[in-house]
Design a protein around this motif. Structure first.
Motif, PDB file in Angstrom:
ATOM      1  N   UNK A  47      34.800  36.587  51.682  1.00 47.62           N
ATOM      2  CA  UNK A  47      33.819  37.662  51.814  1.00 47.62           C
ATOM      3  C   UNK A  47      33.578  38.386  50.505  1.00 47.62           C
ATOM      4  N   UNK A  48      34.640  38.717  49.767  1.00 47.42           N
ATOM      5  CA  UNK A  48      34.543  39.679  48.670  1.00 47.42           C
ATOM      6  C   UNK A  48      34.689  39.111  47.261  1.00 47.42           C
ATOM      7  N   UNK A  49      35.092  37.851  47.127  1.00 47.82           N
ATOM      8  CA  UNK A  49      35.366  37.332  45.787  1.00 47.82           C
ATOM      9  C   UNK A  49      34.104  37.242  44.938  1.00 47.82           C
ATOM     10  N   UNK A  50      34.162  37.786  43.730  1.00 50.74           N
ATOM     11  CA  UNK A  50      33.040  37.646  42.797  1.00 50.74           C
ATOM     12  C   UNK A  50      33.185  36.383  41.952  1.00 50.74           C
ATOM     13  N   UNK A  51      34.243  35.621  42.190  1.00 52.74           N
ATOM     14  CA  UNK A  51      34.456  34.382  41.447  1.00 52.74           C
ATOM     15  C   UNK A  51      34.018  33.146  42.223  1.00 52.74           C
ATOM     16  N   UNK A  52      33.552  33.336  43.457  1.00 53.34           N
ATOM     17  CA  UNK A  52      33.131  32.217  44.297  1.00 53.34           C
ATOM     18  C   UNK A  52      31.631  32.286  44.526  1.00 53.34           C
ATOM     19  N   UNK A  53      30.949  31.196  44.218  1.00 55.21           N
ATOM     20  CA  UNK A  53      29.506  31.158  44.467  1.00 55.21           C
ATOM     21  C   UNK A  53      29.182  31.191  45.949  1.00 55.21           C
ATOM     22  N   UNK A  54      30.154  30.795  46.784  1.00 51.63           N
ATOM     23  CA  UNK A  54      29.897  30.735  48.214  1.00 51.63           C
ATOM     24  C   UNK A  54      30.397  31.972  48.961  1.00 51.63           C
ATOM     25  N   UNK A  56      30.401  35.865  50.401  1.00 54.26           N
ATOM     26  CA  UNK A  56      29.325  36.681  50.968  1.00 54.26           C
ATOM     27  C   UNK A  56      28.783  37.675  49.949  1.00 54.26           C
ATOM     28  N   UNK A  57      29.650  38.199  49.081  1.00 46.93           N
ATOM     29  CA  UNK A  57      29.162  39.156  48.099  1.00 46.93           C
ATOM     30  C   UNK A  57      28.274  38.467  47.057  1.00 46.93           C
ATOM     31  N   UNK A  58      28.538  37.192  46.759  1.00 47.79           N
ATOM     32  CA  UNK A  58      27.663  36.447  45.852  1.00 47.79           C
ATOM     33  C   UNK A  58      26.287  36.269  46.481  1.00 47.79           C
ATOM     34  N   UNK A  59      26.249  36.006  47.777  1.00 46.93           N
ATOM     35  CA  UNK A  59      24.965  35.886  48.471  1.00 46.93           C
ATOM     36  C   UNK A  59      24.218  37.216  48.464  1.00 46.93           C
ATOM     37  N   UNK A  60      24.958  38.308  48.578  1.00 43.27           N
ATOM     38  CA  UNK A  60      24.345  39.638  48.517  1.00 43.27           C
ATOM     39  C   UNK A  60      23.694  39.864  47.157  1.00 43.27           C
ATOM     40  N   UNK A  77      34.547  46.605  53.622  1.00 42.26           N
ATOM     41  CA  UNK A  77      34.969  46.567  52.221  1.00 42.26           C
ATOM     42  C   UNK A  77      34.075  47.435  51.347  1.00 42.26           C
ATOM     43  N   UNK A  78      32.772  47.378  51.577  1.00 42.59           N
ATOM     44  CA  UNK A  78      31.844  48.186  50.789  1.00 42.59           C
ATOM     45  C   UNK A  78      32.021  49.673  51.085  1.00 42.59           C
ATOM     46  N   UNK A 144      20.569  47.078  44.306  1.00 39.33           N
ATOM     47  CA  UNK A 144      19.393  47.027  43.433  1.00 39.33           C
ATOM     48  C   UNK A 144      19.449  45.869  42.440  1.00 39.33           C
ATOM     49  N   UNK A 145      18.290  45.454  41.965  1.00 40.50           N
ATOM     50  CA  UNK A 145      18.222  44.449  40.906  1.00 40.50           C
ATOM     51  C   UNK A 145      19.015  44.948  39.693  1.00 40.50           C
ATOM     52  N   UNK A 146      19.747  44.047  39.083  1.00 44.14           N
ATOM     53  CA  UNK A 146      20.497  44.396  37.883  1.00 44.14           C
ATOM     54  C   UNK A 146      21.865  44.979  38.143  1.00 44.14           C
ATOM     55  N   UNK A 147      22.227  45.171  39.405  1.00 44.37           N
ATOM     56  CA  UNK A 147      23.542  45.728  39.736  1.00 44.37           C
ATOM     57  C   UNK A 147      24.454  44.603  40.215  1.00 44.37           C
ATOM     58  N   UNK A 148      25.627  44.529  39.619  1.00 44.07           N
ATOM     59  CA  UNK A 148      26.619  43.535  40.024  1.00 44.07           C
ATOM     60  C   UNK A 148      27.856  44.268  40.519  1.00 44.07           C
ATOM     61  N   UNK A 149      28.253  43.949  41.737  1.00 44.64           N
ATOM     62  CA  UNK A 149      29.384  44.637  42.340  1.00 44.64           C
ATOM     63  C   UNK A 149      30.707  43.985  41.954  1.00 44.64           C
ATOM     64  N   UNK A 150      31.726  44.827  41.820  1.00 43.19           N
ATOM     65  CA  UNK A 150      33.107  44.368  41.627  1.00 43.19           C
ATOM     66  C   UNK A 150      33.977  45.253  42.507  1.00 43.19           C
ATOM     67  N   UNK A 151      34.561  44.659  43.541  1.00 43.87           N
ATOM     68  CA  UNK A 151      35.399  45.416  44.461  1.00 43.87           C
ATOM     69  C   UNK A 151      36.881  45.344  44.085  1.00 43.87           C
ATOM     70  N   UNK A 152      37.145  44.926  42.851  1.00 44.93           N
ATOM     71  CA  UNK A 152      38.529  44.723  42.424  1.00 44.93           C
ATOM     72  C   UNK A 152      39.398  45.960  42.487  1.00 44.93           C
ATOM     73  N   UNK A 153      38.811  47.145  42.332  1.00 46.24           N
ATOM     74  CA  UNK A 153      39.605  48.369  42.339  1.00 46.24           C
ATOM     75  C   UNK A 153      40.025  48.798  43.735  1.00 46.24           C
ATOM     76  N   UNK A 154      39.452  48.191  44.763  1.00 43.88           N
ATOM     77  CA  UNK A 154      39.779  48.612  46.127  1.00 43.88           C
ATOM     78  C   UNK A 154      40.089  47.465  47.081  1.00 43.88           C
ATOM     79  N   UNK A 155      39.552  46.279  46.846  1.00 44.10           N
ATOM     80  CA  UNK A 155      39.604  45.224  47.874  1.00 44.10           C
ATOM     81  C   UNK A 155      41.021  44.757  48.188  1.00 44.10           C
TER      82      UNK A 155
END
Length: 315
Positions: A47-54, A56-60, A77-78, A144-155
């Motif tokens: 769901x939350x990994x920013x290192x996986x193209x597959x 859910x957060x990458x799809x977001x 998580x958000x 928004x466009x141009x915003x990249x999420x990183x949930x590393x501080x909480x996930x």
């Protein structure tokens, strides 16, 4: 971490790019608890990994600018990440994703080149957590466009909270779950509490050398600037970014450990303290969050009732 003398069973394995550690007060429940924890962490990663193209957060991210209906897990998580941002006045901000990538943390930590020639070019101030809009009852989120999420501080901390409660409820035993430096406990604790050794590196703590405290409920989190590090053009960098600059926070603390009602709250506070630098002790004391801060020269500062050395040793 260390267990008490009571009949506690434990195991550890790799998950979420770190070491997962599980302890239960009933050894007969260890196998079932391990299965529950592995399934929970697998779901969080998917769901939350920013290192996986597959993920859910990458799809977001791919649908930036449009309302996206997210899963209950990602919605939770958000919400945890946005609450942490609000509680810390933006010192912990999930919109630092681009800044974290720009300092070189753009893949699983184990895969990062430890000495990169390219200099760090700070991304500047984070776009801001308030730019994430959501209709939570409908679970519709707009990044928004141009915003990249990183949930590393909480996930990871949130995952430890979720999993500890899940295991305790399903199996009816006391449980401690550690994910990196993030520790959550649930269910009945051992008689003397969970004995937890605190140090710079969760994987190398030694109760014969490092302070040990008793944890009976809630969570404990340690943020460190000396473990997850690498080099960029001769400069040592780490994984904690100041959202106000998009760069490393000023050098002050090597390690900050905080205790709170949940692991997610503890981790948000420990991360914010690293970003705040010398203002951190007063900030933590004002919020009555017990904390142990270790300066770069090894000097230790304790605030808000953190045990003194004699109490630590006898815990």
């Amino acid at each position: 971490m260390t267990a008490t003398a009571e009949p506690i069973a434990s195991t550890r394995f790799r998950a979420l790019g770190t070491t997962a550690e599980l302890m239960v007060t009933d050894p007969d429940r260890l196998l079932a608890a391990t299965d529950l924890l592995r399934a929970e962490l697998r779901a969080v990663d998917e769901t939350c990994s920013r290192f996986r193209d597959d993920s859910e957060i990458a799809a977001l991210h791919r649908r930036a600018g449009s309302p996206v209906r997210v899963s209950p897990l990602l919605a939770e998580a958000l919400q945890v990440a946005l609450r942490a941002a609000c509680a810390t006045d933006g010192l912990v901000d999930p919109t630092v994703g681009q800044a974290v990538c720009d300092v070189g943390y753009d893949r699983d930590f184990a895969a990062i080149a430890r000495d990169l020639a390219a200099p760090v070019r700070p991304a500047g101030e984070a776009p801001g957590w308030w730019r994430i809009t959501a209709d939570w009852p409908r679970r519709e989120v707009v990044v928004p466009h141009g915003v990249r999420l990183d949930l590393g501080a909480t996930a990871k901390a949130w995952a430890a909270d979720r999993a500890s409660v899940l295991v305790a409820r399903r199996l009816g035993c006391g449980v401690l779950i550690g994910l990196g430096g993030d520790i959550a406990v649930a269910g009945p604790a051992p008689a003397r509490g969970w004995q937890v050794a605190v140090g710079d590196d969760h994987a190398a703590v030694d109760p014969r050398r490092d302070p040990v405290i008793a944890l009976a409920s809630g969570g404990l989190a340690t943020s460190s600037t000396v473990c997850r590090t690498w080099r960029r053009a001769g400069r040592t960098v780490h994984h904690i970014v100041d959202p106000r600059t998009g760069d490393m926070p000023g050098s002050c603390w090597r390690t900050v450990t905080v205790a709170a009602g949940t692991c997610a709250d503890a981790n948000a506070a420990s991360t914010a303290a690293v970003v705040l630098g010398d203002q951190a002790p007063a900030w933590l004391a004002e919020r009555r969050l017990p904390a142990r801060l270790v300066a770069l020269d090894g000097h230790v500062v304790r605030v808000a009732g953190w045990p003194d050395p004699d109490e630590e040793a006898s815990a």
